[in-house]
Design a protein around this motif. Structure first.
Motif: not given
Length: 379
Positions: A82-85, A89-91, A114-116, A123-129
């Protein structure tokens, strides 16, 4: 464009509705897309792609292999795929003004996002669940390996985020301050869905407690080690005026059924509507927490239904229950659990009234507008 990334959360999986609620809220301000997978973590099977086509949600479905056990090498392989795809997809799609909303788990997807964000300067938002490795239930060498594995992704560099939300008060010191940096962070609990629960809410004045009435206790959620039911099942089995209803399935289901007597009723998995109806028909919600979970979805399900809560173990949930007298708290001691359950018949009505008095403060509609302020949508 806003991308909400969640490998195992969508309207079909229905394990949680936080991203779905966020999607409905944020799409009023910008175009949104939920990036998820075709795998059901709950059922451990692939979701047919046709099941997504009739939805009005803007999805990107990433195909991943399945796994059978939560703690297994195939699960980590699924995360990597999932992380690789996701990265591929987003790059080519991400732009500087886009926003990524990511969760703290799984760490492989967290790291990829994070790398992306660094490459594309978005903008990067983190939701800690949830907080890994704290949530790991195992012991010994396996736990040590898992700890080091997670810290490789989380602790190598303390990542600077544009904004951070977290779902439980203790997560701030236990995880957020250890692994992240941000000038904009806020506690935003998971909350309950008003639309789902309000129609089932019964006024405390209407629901009287007859001494001869069967008291219905309920547990809803995945049957796993982090939420142990063994002693609860054994204790309720000895009570003639009680029933324990269990909604959900999981790795512990067969063990629990072997312990149960006739007043322990297993309902298996249910859709959101049927589950809400069943929970609301009961008298007390059961919340045993052994591990890092603090204020899980089931806590808000009980609050939404207006149920007093029996909390077992120390957690943010038990602190709230104690502070507002919303139920009962005890430790994971067999005798203490037995005595607490035997004595809960006395003041159910009073505690239910206390739950109904504060429940609105724990709804999604009350809390989720904080996302707009936190992410500066309403400047």
């Amino acid at each position: 464009m806003i991308y909400l990334i969640s490998p195992f959360e969508n309207h079909i999986e229905a394990r949680g509705t936080r991203n779905l609620a966020l999607y409905s809220l944020l799409k009023k301000y910008d175009e949104c897309k939920i990036i998820t997978s075709n795998f059901s973590h709950k059922k451990k099977e692939h979701i047919p792609l046709c099941n997504f086509k009739n939805s009005d949600i803007n999805y990107k479905i990433i195909m991943v292999p399945k796994y059978k056990k939560n703690l297994s090498i195939p699960r980590f392989f699924t995360h990597y795929i999932f992380a690789t795809k996701l990265f591929l997809y987003l790059i080519f799609k991400l732009k500087r003004n886009d926003k990524l909303i990511i969760s703290s788990i799984p760490p492989e997807v967290y790291f990829s996002a994070i790398v992306l964000s660094k490459l594309k300067k978005c903008y990067l938002h983190l939701d800690v669940r949830d907080i890994w490795p704290n949530a790991f239930p195992g012991k010994g060498l396996t736990k040590k390996i898992f700890n080091q594995y997670c810290k490789f992704f989380y602790k190598k560099n303390r990542i600077v985020f544009n904004s951070i939300s977290y779902v439980s008060p203790s997560f701030e010191n236990d995880w957020v301050n250890k692994y992240t940096i941000s000038e904009r962070k806020a506690l935003i609990p998971l909350g309950y869905d008003d639309e789902r629960w309000n129609k089932y809410l019964t006024s405390s004045k209407e629901k009287t407690q007859d001494k001869n009435k069967i008291i219905k206790l309920i547990y809803i959620g995945y049957l796993q080690s982090q939420f142990p039911l063994d002693d609860i099942i054994l204790s309720v089995s000895k009570q003639k005026n009680m029933e324990l209803h269990i909604v959900g399935d999981g790795e512990k289901a067969n063990k629990y059924k072997s312990l149960a007597k006739n007043n322990i009723i297993f309902h298996g998995t249910k859709n959101l509507t049927d589950a809400a109806s069943l929970v609301s028909s009961c008298d007390i919600g059961i919340l045993p927490i052994l591990g890092s979970a603090q204020m899980p979805n089931k806590f808000f399900d009980y609050i939404g239904a207006g149920l007093p809560i029996l909390c077992i173990g120390q957690s943010d949930s038990s602190s709230i229950v104690k502070k507002y007298n919303l139920g009962w708290i005890c430790s994971f001691n067999n005798e203490e659990i037995k005595n607490t359950i035997a004595g809960i018949t006395e003041d159910i009505k009073e505690k239910k009234e206390n739950v109904c008095a504060i429940r609105n403060y724990y709804s999604k509609s009350y809390n989720y507008h904080l996302f707009l302020k936190l992410m500066e949508f309403n400047k």
